[in-house]
Design an enzyme around this catalytic site. Structure first.
Site, PDB file in Angstrom:
ATOM      1  N   GLY A  10       0.844  -1.201   0.000  1.00 46.49           N
ATOM      2  CA  GLY A  10       0.000   0.000   0.000  1.00 46.49           C
ATOM      3  C   GLY A  10       0.871   1.238   0.000  1.00 46.49           C
ATOM      4  O   GLY A  10       0.518   2.290   0.554  1.00 46.49           O
ATOM      5  N   GLY A  13      -0.342   4.746  -0.815  1.00 44.77           N
ATOM      6  CA  GLY A  13      -1.445   5.317  -0.039  1.00 44.77           C
ATOM      7  C   GLY A  13      -0.966   6.437   0.874  1.00 44.77           C
ATOM      8  O   GLY A  13       0.200   6.837   0.836  1.00 44.77           O
ATOM      9  N   ASP A  35       2.487  -1.716  -4.561  1.00 46.28           N
ATOM     10  CA  ASP A  35       1.163  -1.094  -4.603  1.00 46.28           C
ATOM     11  C   ASP A  35       0.492  -1.508  -5.908  1.00 46.28           C
ATOM     12  O   ASP A  35       1.164  -1.731  -6.907  1.00 46.28           O
ATOM     13  CB  ASP A  35       1.276   0.436  -4.539  1.00 46.28           C
ATOM     14  CG  ASP A  35      -0.022   1.090  -4.070  1.00 46.28           C
ATOM     15  OD1 ASP A  35      -0.042   1.638  -2.952  1.00 46.28           O
ATOM     16  OD2 ASP A  35      -1.042   1.024  -4.808  1.00 46.28           O
ATOM     17  N   ASP A  54      -0.276  -6.829  -6.990  1.00 46.13           N
ATOM     18  CA  ASP A  54      -1.410  -7.082  -6.113  1.00 46.13           C
ATOM     19  C   ASP A  54      -0.979  -8.009  -4.967  1.00 46.13           C
ATOM     20  O   ASP A  54      -0.301  -9.013  -5.215  1.00 46.13           O
ATOM     21  CB  ASP A  54      -2.485  -7.770  -6.972  1.00 46.13           C
ATOM     22  CG  ASP A  54      -3.829  -7.798  -6.306  1.00 46.13           C
ATOM     23  OD1 ASP A  54      -3.875  -7.771  -5.067  1.00 46.13           O
ATOM     24  OD2 ASP A  54      -4.839  -7.850  -7.035  1.00 46.13           O
ATOM     25  N   ILE A  55      -1.404  -7.686  -3.753  1.00 41.07           N
ATOM     26  CA  ILE A  55      -1.056  -8.557  -2.622  1.00 41.07           C
ATOM     27  C   ILE A  55      -1.804  -9.899  -2.704  1.00 41.07           C
ATOM     28  O   ILE A  55      -1.533 -10.805  -1.936  1.00 41.07           O
ATOM     29  CB  ILE A  55      -1.323  -7.884  -1.248  1.00 41.07           C
ATOM     30  CG1 ILE A  55      -2.748  -7.346  -1.165  1.00 41.07           C
ATOM     31  CG2 ILE A  55      -0.294  -6.792  -0.981  1.00 41.07           C
ATOM     32  CD1 ILE A  55      -3.124  -6.851   0.218  1.00 41.07           C
ATOM     33  N   TYR A 154     -14.855  -3.244   6.667  1.00 36.20           N
ATOM     34  CA  TYR A 154     -13.468  -2.828   6.937  1.00 36.20           C
ATOM     35  C   TYR A 154     -13.117  -3.038   8.415  1.00 36.20           C
ATOM     36  O   TYR A 154     -12.059  -3.575   8.743  1.00 36.20           O
ATOM     37  CB  TYR A 154     -13.338  -1.354   6.546  1.00 36.20           C
ATOM     38  CG  TYR A 154     -12.059  -0.675   6.937  1.00 36.20           C
ATOM     39  CD1 TYR A 154     -10.883  -0.876   6.227  1.00 36.20           C
ATOM     40  CD2 TYR A 154     -12.029   0.225   8.009  1.00 36.20           C
ATOM     41  CE1 TYR A 154      -9.710  -0.219   6.576  1.00 36.20           C
ATOM     42  CE2 TYR A 154     -10.868   0.896   8.357  1.00 36.20           C
ATOM     43  CZ  TYR A 154      -9.710   0.666   7.638  1.00 36.20           C
ATOM     44  OH  TYR A 154      -8.561   1.321   7.986  1.00 36.20           O
ATOM     45  N   LYS A 158     -10.304  -5.529   9.886  1.00 33.55           N
ATOM     46  CA  LYS A 158      -9.181  -5.073  10.708  1.00 33.55           C
ATOM     47  C   LYS A 158      -9.118  -5.870  12.019  1.00 33.55           C
ATOM     48  O   LYS A 158      -8.057  -6.323  12.432  1.00 33.55           O
ATOM     49  CB  LYS A 158      -9.308  -3.568  11.007  1.00 33.55           C
ATOM     50  CG  LYS A 158      -8.959  -2.675   9.819  1.00 33.55           C
ATOM     51  CD  LYS A 158      -7.491  -2.726   9.500  1.00 33.55           C
ATOM     52  CE  LYS A 158      -7.070  -1.859   8.346  1.00 33.55           C
ATOM     53  NZ  LYS A 158      -5.690  -2.100   7.900  1.00 33.55           N
TER      54      LYS A 158
HETATM   55  N1  SER Z   1      -9.679   6.336   8.121  1.00 33.98           N
HETATM   56  C1  SER Z   1     -10.294   5.032   8.036  1.00 33.98           C
HETATM   57  C2  SER Z   1     -11.572   5.090   7.357  1.00 33.98           C
HETATM   58  O1  SER Z   1     -12.203   6.114   7.449  1.00 33.98           O
HETATM   59  C3  SER Z   1     -10.497   4.478   9.397  1.00 33.98           C
HETATM   60  O2  SER Z   1      -9.334   3.838   9.778  1.00 33.98           O
HETATM   61  O3  SER Z   1     -11.992   4.139   6.796  1.00 33.98           O
END
Ligand code: SER
Length: 341
Positions: A10, A13, A35, A54-55, A154, A158
């Site tokens: 990444g 990013g 990336d 790509d990972i 997400y 995580k």
């Molecule tokens: N900044 C991230 C998001 O908004 C949260 O870790 O998805």
């Protein structure tokens, strides 16, 4: 002899930009950047190699294992919370299967090297999920083990990857006769919303903070997608990079946990608005809450308790709210967009 490197996924990013610039200027390690997008020209000078890939590409990762001696992995690649909601299964593949691939790579490298590879993983306040706004407002500073019922793909990804990190570090192949704990050295930070002067995030739900600022500086109208009273913890990018490097270099015996909160300042959208209007008085900012994105932010804590990080590895933020905006964000953003002071 294979070359000893630090692998950053990444890389293109937000955190990648900050981290590569910092490590590159310091010049103590050789960086391999990975990336899906081509790495920005400005970052290439700092990298021994930049790979567009790509990972999820096992062949590519296999080639990396064969070619380099990877001492530390900063696994920054992920699909952020808002974008992930539009295609949760794709997000799961990238965020979870991608992390699993990197963890396996780390295990393989650790085996070859006969020492644990460090795996630095940025998790997020999205790992938390408070059931309603009233609970959020009364919750105070949230500790690492509280309110872990994320409402986004997400956040689930995580939280689960934190568990995977613990599994690979302590329990991987636990039934094998030759099982040894500490196969890898997994270290994880749960970040609050991050704000950088150099980049704008894509696809996150804390993005209204940085977006307000960057739009205002460019004279582009902006409709903030959460209510003015919405409160989240935030951190300026230099502190985020610093925290990753501090955790990476902390003596292992000091680390009582694998996952640490860090934070800098909690701020409402209204307060960000006032700071931004003060710096860019002609900015056109309105509030137009988006119900689903609002609900996500309402499920995230207004503040987190980072005392474990302070105690175990000496964490403290250098940028409080005033310094973050007045000494870093506003001057750097004005310069970036050529705003006359
Ligand atoms: N900044 C991230 C998001 O908004 C949260 O870790 O998805």
């Amino acid at each position: 002899m294979r070359k000893e490197v630090v692998l950053i996924t990444g890389a293109n990013g937000e955190i990648g930009h900050g981290l590569i610039t910092h490590l590159g200027r310091e010049g103590k390690v050789d960086i391999v950047a990975l990336d899906v997008q081509p790495l920005d020209e400005s970052l290439r000078q700092y990298c021994l190699r930049s790979i567009q890939g790509d990972i999820l590409d096992g062949m590519l990762l296999g080639r990396l294992v064969a070619e380099f001696e990877i001492r530390t992995i900063y696994h920054l690649a992920s699909i952020l919370s808002t974008k992930a909601e539009y295609n949760p299964e794709t997000a799961h593949r990238v965020n979870v299967e991608g992390t699993l691939n990197l963890l396996r790579l780390a295990v393989e490298q650790s085996g070859w090297q006969g020492r644990p590879v460090k795996f630095i993983y940025p998790s997020s306040i999205a790992a938390y999920g408070l059931p309603d706004l009233e609970t959020k407002l009364n919750a105070g500073k949230i500790k690492e083990w509280m309110w872990l019922e994320p409402t986004t793909m997400y956040g689930c990804n995580k939280l689960y990857c934190e568990h995977l990190g613990r599994y690979y570090t302590r329990h991987y192949r636990q039934l094998a006769a030759d099982h040894t704990p500490n196969t890898i050295d997994f270290r994880c930070i749960r970040f609050p919303g991050l704000i950088s002067a150099d980049t704008v995030p894509t696809g996150g739900t804390s993005d209204y903070g940085p977006e307000m600022l960057h739009h205002a500086a460019q004279g582009v109208p902006y409709a903030c997608f959460v209510r003015p009273d919405t409160c989240l913890p935030f951190m300026a990018m230099p502190d985020a990079v610093r925290s990753l490097l501090m955790l990476e270099s902390a003596p292992k015996e000091n680390l009582k946990h694998l996952v640490y909160n860090v934070t800098s300042f909690s701020v409402t959208a209204q307060e960000i608005y006032e700071i931004v209007m003060n710096a860019f008085p002609t900015a056109q900012i309105t509030f137009k809450p988006h119900p689903s994105r609002q609900a996500i932010v309402d499920s995230w804590p207004a503040d987190v308790d980072d005392s474990a990080a302070r105690k175990d590895w000496g964490w403290f933020p250098e940028y409080n709210k005033e310094r973050a905006f007045n000494e870093y964000l506003i001057p750097a953003i004005k310069e970036r967009y050529g705003v006359k002071v």
